[in-house]
Enzyme design. Structure first.
Site, PDB file in Angstrom:
ATOM      1  N   ALA A 126       5.277  30.347 -16.914  1.00 17.76           N
ATOM      2  CA  ALA A 126       5.495  31.096 -15.678  1.00 17.76           C
ATOM      3  C   ALA A 126       6.934  30.969 -15.201  1.00 17.76           C
ATOM      4  O   ALA A 126       7.553  31.951 -14.756  1.00 17.76           O
ATOM      5  CB  ALA A 126       4.528  30.617 -14.598  1.00 17.76           C
ATOM      6  N   LYS A 127       7.498  29.770 -15.287  1.00 17.09           N
ATOM      7  CA  LYS A 127       8.880  29.575 -14.853  1.00 17.09           C
ATOM      8  C   LYS A 127       9.860  30.275 -15.798  1.00 17.09           C
ATOM      9  O   LYS A 127      10.921  30.753 -15.354  1.00 17.09           O
ATOM     10  CB  LYS A 127       9.202  28.082 -14.773  1.00 17.09           C
ATOM     11  CG  LYS A 127       8.455  27.343 -13.674  1.00 17.09           C
ATOM     12  CD  LYS A 127       8.817  27.844 -12.277  1.00 17.09           C
ATOM     13  CE  LYS A 127       8.258  26.935 -11.195  1.00 17.09           C
ATOM     14  NZ  LYS A 127       8.611  27.377  -9.828  1.00 17.09           N
ATOM     15  N   ASP A 135       1.234  26.304 -19.130  1.00 16.21           N
ATOM     16  CA  ASP A 135       1.052  27.355 -18.138  1.00 16.21           C
ATOM     17  C   ASP A 135       2.199  27.382 -17.128  1.00 16.21           C
ATOM     18  O   ASP A 135       2.776  28.438 -16.834  1.00 16.21           O
ATOM     19  CB  ASP A 135      -0.292  27.198 -17.423  1.00 16.21           C
ATOM     20  CG  ASP A 135      -0.617  25.750 -17.053  1.00 16.21           C
ATOM     21  OD1 ASP A 135       0.201  24.847 -17.343  1.00 16.21           O
ATOM     22  OD2 ASP A 135      -1.697  25.513 -16.467  1.00 16.21           O
ATOM     23  N   TYR A 136       2.561  26.222 -16.626  1.00 14.85           N
ATOM     24  CA  TYR A 136       3.648  26.102 -15.645  1.00 14.85           C
ATOM     25  C   TYR A 136       4.987  26.545 -16.246  1.00 14.85           C
ATOM     26  O   TYR A 136       5.734  27.323 -15.638  1.00 14.85           O
ATOM     27  CB  TYR A 136       3.716  24.653 -15.177  1.00 14.85           C
ATOM     28  CG  TYR A 136       4.897  24.288 -14.330  1.00 14.85           C
ATOM     29  CD1 TYR A 136       4.948  24.614 -12.978  1.00 14.85           C
ATOM     30  CD2 TYR A 136       5.977  23.588 -14.876  1.00 14.85           C
ATOM     31  CE1 TYR A 136       6.036  24.259 -12.189  1.00 14.85           C
ATOM     32  CE2 TYR A 136       7.060  23.228 -14.100  1.00 14.85           C
ATOM     33  CZ  TYR A 136       7.092  23.569 -12.761  1.00 14.85           C
ATOM     34  OH  TYR A 136       8.167  23.218 -11.993  1.00 14.85           O
ATOM     35  N   THR A 137       5.287  26.072 -17.445  1.00  8.49           N
ATOM     36  CA  THR A 137       6.572  26.376 -18.070  1.00  8.49           C
ATOM     37  C   THR A 137       6.682  27.847 -18.442  1.00  8.49           C
ATOM     38  O   THR A 137       7.741  28.462 -18.275  1.00  8.49           O
ATOM     39  CB  THR A 137       6.781  25.490 -19.312  1.00  8.49           C
ATOM     40  OG1 THR A 137       6.642  24.116 -18.936  1.00  8.49           O
ATOM     41  CG2 THR A 137       8.166  25.702 -19.915  1.00  8.49           C
TER      42      THR A 137
END
Length: 254
Positions: A163-164, A159-161
């Site tokens: 978004a980035k 999820d974090y990656t």
């Protein structure tokens, strides 16, 4: 147009603690006026503003809410002057502990959406709020904060990656559109940092592994990453836009 950092008003989102606080300190050290944005870390943000002195102040806003962002930018303008530089560092709630993160079989869209709302939605709201000032003065700097996991996804931070990765795309498309206004838009991407609140859950063995695999032989600090952010706001980066600078001691090339 060239402007020294000491002449600028800088807005740093998510600056009450961790990397954001290190970035705020770095700009204050160079004489800039610093707007410290926070969502919930009010006590930390106010303490940091007091530490940095009269050219710094704390401002509450949830960057996912465009109306709050617009109100914050107006308040900053009244107290410190309109932001000339925006550093979008705000992070949705996240813990960098690979063992605790959901793999694809358990990942849901809500997780990705929450990260993207802050990373991409926040960047969009900020750019829209400061663009009139940028356009009026023919100058502006936007620096987004990314991750080397886009190039080297060794941990299941899906999820974090994701978004980035989307934020990197927006960084580059914004650089194309805003360039004629005298605005540069760049990203600084770090790896594991020693240590922030978000990385506090990372096992010590992981820090040791990363240090052992890194050419410089150590884990990057928030202060070191903050200095790279300064570069993109400085006159030395006046001809650089749409770029992603990876600051991780050489762990990832590219």
């Amino acid at each position: 147009m060239n402007r020294d950092i000491g002449d600028l008003c800088v807005l740093v989102t998510g600056a009450g603690r961790g990397l954001g606080a290190a970035i705020a300190r770095a700009f204050a050290r160079e004489g800039a006026r610093v707007a410290i944005n926070y969502r919930r870390s009010g006590a930390q943000a106010e303490a940091l503003a007091s530490e940095l002195g009269p050219r710094a102040a704390a401002f509450q806003a949830d960057v996912t809410d465009a109306a709050q962002v617009a109100g914050m930018v107006a308040e900053i303008g009244a107290r410190l002057g309109p932001p000339d530089v925006v550093v979008h560092n705000a992070l949705a709630d996240f813990s960098f502990d690979g063992d605790a993160r959901p793999h694809l079989d358990r990942l849901d869209w809500a997780g990705i959406e929450a990260q993207t709302r802050t990373a991409v939605g926040g960047a969009l709201a900020l750019i829209q709020a400061v663009r009139p000032h940028f356009e009026t003065q023919g100058f502006g700097r936007v620096v987004t904060i990314g991750t080397n996991l886009v190039q080297n996804p060794v941990v299941p931070y899906h999820d974090y990656t994701a978004a980035k990765g989307a934020l990197l795309a927006l960084t580059r498309t914004a650089a194309k559109e805003l360039g004629p206004l005298g605005v540069t838009v760049n990203m600084v991407s770090g790896g594991l940092l020693r240590t922030t609140d978000a990385s506090a859950a990372t096992p010590e063995a992981v820090f040791d592994i990363v240090a052992g695999q890194t050419p410089l032989g150590r884990v990057t600090t928030p202060a070191e990453m903050a200095d790279a952010v300064l570069f993109f706001a400085s006159p030395w980066a006046r001809a650089v836009t749409g770029q992603n600078l990876i600051v991780d001691g050489g762990l990832v090339f590219g």
